[in-house]
Design a protein around this motif. Structure first.
Motif, PDB file in Angstrom:
ATOM      1  N   PHE A 233       0.829  -1.199   0.000  1.00  0.00           N
ATOM      2  CA  PHE A 233       0.000   0.000   0.000  1.00  0.00           C
ATOM      3  C   PHE A 233       0.871   1.260   0.000  1.00  0.00           C
ATOM      4  CE2 PHE A 233       0.313  -0.765   4.556  1.00  0.00           C
ATOM      5  CZ  PHE A 233       0.356   0.495   5.127  1.00  0.00           C
ATOM      6  N   CYS A 234       2.207   1.015  -0.043  1.00  0.00           N
ATOM      7  CA  CYS A 234       3.124   2.146  -0.231  1.00  0.00           C
ATOM      8  C   CYS A 234       2.880   2.855  -1.561  1.00  0.00           C
ATOM      9  CB  CYS A 234       4.570   1.665  -0.204  1.00  0.00           C
ATOM     10  SG  CYS A 234       5.117   1.088   1.394  1.00  0.00           S
TER      11      CYS A 234
ATOM     12  N   HIS B 125       0.783   4.610  -2.955  1.00  0.00           N
ATOM     13  CA  HIS B 125      -0.480   5.262  -2.617  1.00  0.00           C
ATOM     14  C   HIS B 125      -1.167   5.865  -3.833  1.00  0.00           C
ATOM     15  CE1 HIS B 125       2.311   8.818  -1.718  1.00  0.00           C
ATOM     16  NE2 HIS B 125       1.750   9.040  -2.855  1.00  0.00           N
TER      17      HIS B 125
ATOM     18  N   ARG C  68       8.797   6.967  12.193  1.00  0.00           N
ATOM     19  CA  ARG C  68       7.855   7.886  12.829  1.00  0.00           C
ATOM     20  C   ARG C  68       8.543   8.543  14.001  1.00  0.00           C
ATOM     21  NH1 ARG C  68       1.765   5.858  14.242  1.00  0.00           N
ATOM     22  NH2 ARG C  68       1.667   7.949  15.110  1.00  0.00           N
TER      23      ARG C  68
ATOM     24  N   ARG D 159       4.290  11.985  14.072  1.00  0.00           N
ATOM     25  CA  ARG D 159       3.895  11.731  12.688  1.00  0.00           C
ATOM     26  C   ARG D 159       4.895  10.832  11.968  1.00  0.00           C
ATOM     27  NH1 ARG D 159       6.726  15.382   9.275  1.00  0.00           N
ATOM     28  NH2 ARG D 159       7.702  17.100  10.387  1.00  0.00           N
TER      29      ARG D 159
ATOM     30  N   PHE E  43       5.748   2.910   4.151  1.00  0.00           N
ATOM     31  CA  PHE E  43       5.748   4.321   4.547  1.00  0.00           C
ATOM     32  C   PHE E  43       4.345   4.892   4.514  1.00  0.00           C
ATOM     33  CE2 PHE E  43       5.022   7.087   0.880  1.00  0.00           C
ATOM     34  CZ  PHE E  43       5.176   6.224  -0.195  1.00  0.00           C
ATOM     35  N   GLU E  44       4.153   5.861   5.377  1.00  0.00           N
ATOM     36  CA  GLU E  44       2.896   6.599   5.390  1.00  0.00           C
ATOM     37  C   GLU E  44       3.155   8.092   5.385  1.00  0.00           C
ATOM     38  OE1 GLU E  44       0.299   5.390   8.561  1.00  0.00           O
ATOM     39  OE2 GLU E  44      -0.009   3.404   7.727  1.00  0.00           O
ATOM     40  N   HIS E  45       4.432   8.479   5.309  1.00  0.00           N
ATOM     41  CA  HIS E  45       4.705   9.911   5.272  1.00  0.00           C
ATOM     42  C   HIS E  45       4.292  10.473   3.919  1.00  0.00           C
ATOM     43  CE1 HIS E  45       8.448   8.041   3.665  1.00  0.00           C
ATOM     44  NE2 HIS E  45       8.374   9.026   2.812  1.00  0.00           N
ATOM     45  N   GLY E  46       4.079  11.755   3.897  1.00  0.00           N
ATOM     46  CA  GLY E  46       3.665  12.384   2.651  1.00  0.00           C
ATOM     47  C   GLY E  46       4.825  12.586   1.711  1.00  0.00           C
ATOM     48  N   THR E  47       4.543  12.596   0.455  1.00  0.00           N
ATOM     49  CA  THR E  47       5.583  12.831  -0.541  1.00  0.00           C
ATOM     50  C   THR E  47       4.962  13.388  -1.809  1.00  0.00           C
ATOM     51  OG1 THR E  47       7.290  11.777  -1.909  1.00  0.00           O
ATOM     52  CG2 THR E  47       5.398  10.426  -1.306  1.00  0.00           C
TER      53      THR E  47
ATOM     54  N   GLY F 221       5.023   6.812  -5.997  1.00  0.00           N
ATOM     55  CA  GLY F 221       5.247   5.708  -5.072  1.00  0.00           C
ATOM     56  C   GLY F 221       6.511   4.939  -5.404  1.00  0.00           C
TER      57      GLY F 221
ATOM     58  N   VAL G  66      -0.234  17.220   1.255  1.00  0.00           N
ATOM     59  CA  VAL G  66       0.334  15.933   0.815  1.00  0.00           C
ATOM     60  C   VAL G  66       1.609  15.629   1.598  1.00  0.00           C
ATOM     61  CG1 VAL G  66       1.391  14.717  -1.131  1.00  0.00           C
ATOM     62  CG2 VAL G  66      -0.669  16.088  -1.494  1.00  0.00           C
ATOM     63  N   LEU G  67       2.474  16.638   1.706  1.00  0.00           N
ATOM     64  CA  LEU G  67       3.800  16.424   2.294  1.00  0.00           C
ATOM     65  C   LEU G  67       3.746  15.985   3.749  1.00  0.00           C
ATOM     66  CD1 LEU G  67       6.115  19.183   0.829  1.00  0.00           C
ATOM     67  CD2 LEU G  67       6.465  16.718   0.772  1.00  0.00           C
TER      68      LEU G  67
ATOM     69  N   GLY H  90       1.555  14.184   4.993  1.00  0.00           N
ATOM     70  CA  GLY H  90       0.958  12.858   5.082  1.00  0.00           C
ATOM     71  C   GLY H  90      -0.534  12.863   5.351  1.00  0.00           C
TER      72      GLY H  90
ATOM     73  N   TYR I 243      -2.522  10.861   2.938  1.00  0.00           N
ATOM     74  CA  TYR I 243      -2.329   9.414   2.980  1.00  0.00           C
ATOM     75  C   TYR I 243      -3.525   8.725   3.644  1.00  0.00           C
ATOM     76  CZ  TYR I 243       0.328   5.145   2.875  1.00  0.00           C
ATOM     77  OH  TYR I 243       0.751   3.884   2.584  1.00  0.00           O
TER      78      TYR I 243
END
Lengths: 301, 234
Positions: free
Chosen positions: A43-44, A46, A240, A246, A277-281, A285, B52-53, B55, B58
Motif C-alpha cells: 500500500f506504499c 499510494h 515515525r 507523525r 511508509f505513510e509519510h507524505g511525498t 510511489g 500531501v507532504l 501525510g 495518505y
C-alpha cells in the motif's frame, strides 16, 4: 536465508511449532541484500488503487523497484462486491461466499503471475475479524497457502487473536500479530506486553513488529527484537516520531532503522524487512520506495 | 487531402506529446498523476502540496475521500465548525491519542503556524469543492419546504442580505442555476489577485468566508428549502 542451529534452539525454546518454522523456508531472491530479506507492504504505492484489476501494475512496480518479496493484501486478489445499490451486509455475504467457493485454479494462476516475475508472496495481509465464520478463516488460510504464503497477518486485537490461535496450525501456516500504537485500547497490540500476551495464545503465532507504530508508542524496538526475535517473522520497516508523532521519511524520525537492519544481518535472524511508509511525498510511489530501499541498502553496505 | 489530414493529426500529436512531456519532466519525480497538474492559484497549490507532504492525504485522501478508518473530513462536524484553523490547528498539534481506532491521529507538534494555515486552507477548499458537487448532484433532497427555507434564511442569511435584494436575484435564475448561485455566488468567485484594493477588500473577503462556511455545512434539504422559499418570493 541462513537458519542456524542456534536460531532453531531459540525458536524451539520459544515454543514455536514446526508449522510456524515454515516461514524460514523461502529462498533468497532479488531483494535479499547483504543478509537481509527485503519485501514490500504494497500500500506504499499510494497512487495506485488497491484492487485486483491493478495487480499487473503492482507487479510491474515491484520489479521496477527491484523487490522480490511482497506482503500481499487480500484486496489485490479478492473481488470487491460493494457498489451502488448493494448494502454493506450484502457485499460482505457475497465476499464470504466467494471465499468459501473461489473459482478453480484462481489462486494458482495468481501465484504464477508473481512466480513468473520472480516475486514471492511471503504473507497475506487480511484483517480477520468477528464477522469471519470459522469456515471463512479456514478458507482464508487455504487461499493464502495456495498463493505460496507461509502465513497471514492483519490488524486485529487480542480478542480476535485468542480465537484465531487454533487455525494456522491446521494449515501448516502461521498467523502474525501486527501492532499499531493505540496505547489507550486494552485490546490493541501496541506495546511489548500486549504482543507477548498475544504470542502466548498460540505456538503458531509470530509477531510482525511494526517499527513505525512501536516507536510512536514509545516502544524500544531494539530491546523487543533482542528479547523476542525468535517469535518475530517480519518487521514493517518505516519511520515515525515518538509520542504518537507523525510518519517521516526514513532517517527523519525516531525509529532505529539502521540498527534494526544490522541486528537482523549480524545475528542472521530469519525475519523479513517489509518496507512501508505513510509519510507524505510529492514523488511517485515507485520513486519513494526506491529512496527507502536505497537508504536500507546503504545501511547494510 | 488525406495526406494533409494526417500531417495535421501528426502535428497535434506532437504538440500534445510535448505538453505532456513538459508536465511530466517539469519536476523530476513529481507525482503528477496523483497530485494533479499545478493549480492556477500558487498559494492554493502550495497548500495542497503541504497537505500531501505532511501525510494528511495518505489517510484522509487528497480530496477528503478518507481511506480506511480515517475521519471523513468532507462531512466532519468538527471541520465544519472550524474558522481559520481555530479548531483544526490545536487538534493537529496534539493529535487524538485516546481513540477506539487502531491508529490514533498522530500529533503534528512541530508544525509552524504558517504550515497549519496552509493545511487548513486546503482542507476548507477541498471540502467546499466536494460539498458543492455533492449538493448539486443530490437526488434525494426532497421537494423543499418554503417555511423551513424562510426560517433558514432569516437565521443564516438575513443579517447580510435584504429580502428584496435576494428576491430580485432569485428572479434571474431557474432552480438549478439558483442552487449553484446559493452555493457559490459568482460575485465571490474572483480569480486570485494581489492588487492592494482586492487584498484590502475586507467586505468581500468576509462574504467569501461566510459563504464558504455555509457551503461546507449545507444539507441538500436545506438548499432545497431555500430554493422553494426564494422562488416563492417572485
Amino acid at each position: 536465508m541462513v537458519f542456524t542451529r542456534r536460531d532453531f534452539g531459540r525458536l524451539a525454546l520459544a515454543g514455536l511449532s514446526s508449522n510456524a518454522l515454515a516461514q524460514t523456508a523461502g529462498k533468497p531472491n532479488r531483494s535479499y541484500i547483504n543478509g537481509v530479506q527485503f519485501g514490500l507492504q504494497p500500500f506504499c504505492y499510494h497512487d495506485l488503487a488497491m484492487n485486483r484489476e491493478n495487480r499487473p501494475i503492482l507487479i510491474q512496480r515491484l520489479v521496477e523497484n527491484g523487490l522480490g518479496m511482497v506482503e500481499l493484501h487480500a484486496v489485490w486478489y479478492e473481488p470487491n462486491f460493494a457498489g451502488p445499490g448493494v448494502s454493506a451486509e450484502e457485499a460482505r455475504e457475497k465476499l464470504r461466499n466467494w471465499r468459501l467457493n473461489p473459482p478453480a485454479g484462481y489462486f494458482r494462476d495468481i501465484k504464477k503471475e508473481f512466480d513468473d516475475t520472480g516475486i514471492t508472496i511471503c504473507t497475506v495481509y487480511i484483517n480477520v475479524g468477528d464477522s469471519f465464520t470459522d469456515a471463512e478463516i479456514d478458507a482464508t488460510f487455504e487461499g493464502a497457502k495456495a498463493l505460496g504464503a507461509k502465513g497471514i497477518v492483519g490488524s486485529y486485537g487480542l480478542a480476535v487473536a485468542h480465537r484465531l490461535g487454533a487455525f494456522p496450525g491446521k494449515h501448516g501456516m502461521y498467523a502474525s500479530l501486527h501492532n499499531h500504537d493505540n496505547l489507550s485500547d486494552p485490546d490493541a497490540f501496541s506495546n511489548e506486553a500486549s504482543i507477548v500476551k498475544g504470542l502466548a495464545y498460540s505456538p503458531d503465532f509470530t509477531a510482525t513488529l511494526d517499527v513505525r507504530h512501536f516507536t510512536a508508542g514509545n516502544g524500544d524496538c531494539l530491546g523487543f527484537l533482542e528479547r523476542h526475535h525468535a517469535r518475530v517473522s517480519a518487521v514493517h520497516l518505516g519511520d515515525r516520531r515518538k509520542n504518537n508523532g507523525r510518519s517521516t521519511p526514513f532517517g527523519e524520525g525516531d525509529a532505529p532503522i539502521i540498527e534494526i537492519l544490522r541486528l537482523i544481518r549480524d545475528n542472521q535472524w530469519p525475519m523479513i524487512a517489509l518496507l512501508e511508509f505513510e509519510h507524505g511525498t510529492l514523488r511517485t510511489g515507485v520513486d519513494e520506495v526506491q529512496l527507502m530501499f536505497d537508504y536500507c541498502k546503504r545501511a547494510l553496505a | 487531402m488525406p495526406h494533409r489530414q494526417n500531417l495535421y493529426v501528426l502535428f497535434c500529436g506532437v504538440i500534445l506529446a510535448a505538453i505532456a512531456s513538459a508536465q511530466a519532466t517539469a519536476r523530476p519525480g513529481y507525482d503528477i498523476n496523483y497530485i494533479g497538474p499545478p493549480m492556477a492559484d500558487p498559494v492554493m497549490q502550495h497548500s495542497k502540496e503541504t497537505y500531501v507532504l505532511f501525510g494528511c492525504s495518505y489517510c484522509h485522501g487528497l480530496y477528503l475521500v478518507a481511506r480506511g478508518e480515517a475521519t471523513d473530513l468532507m462531512h466532519s462536524r468538527l471541520v465544519g465548525s472550524d474558522e481559520n484553523g481555530n479548531v483544526i490547528g490545536p487538534l493537529l498539534r496534539r493529535g487524538i491519542p485516546q481513540t477506539a481506532k487502531l491508529s490514533p491521529m498522530p500529533q503534528f507538534s512541530d508544525l509552524s503556524d504558517a504550515q497549519i494555515a496552509d493545511l487548513v486552507r486546503w482542507i476548507h477548499y477541498a471540502r467546499q469543492q466536494g460539498r458543492f458537487k455533492e449538493v448539486m448532484e443530490a437526488k434525494d433532497a426532497g421537494a423543499g419546504n418554503a417555511a423551513a427555507g424562510k426560517a433558514y434564511f432569516e437565521q443564516k442569511c438575513g443579517t447580510c442580505h435584504a429580502t428584496a435584494d435576494v428576491a430580485r436575484i432569485a428572479k434571474k435564475y431557474d432552480a438549478a442555476a439558483l442552487k449553484a448561485q446559493i452555493l457559490k455566488p459568482r460575485a465571490l468567485e474572483a480569480s486570485p489577485s494581489w492588487r492592494l484594493e482586492r487584498l484590502k477588500d475586507a467586505k468581500t473577503a468576509a462574504a467569501r468566508q461566510r459563504h464558504g462556511a455555509l457551503l461546507e455545512n449545507y444539507s441538500g434539504a436545506e438548499v432545497a428549502n431555500l430554493i422553494v422559499y426564494l422562488q416563492g418570493m417572485k
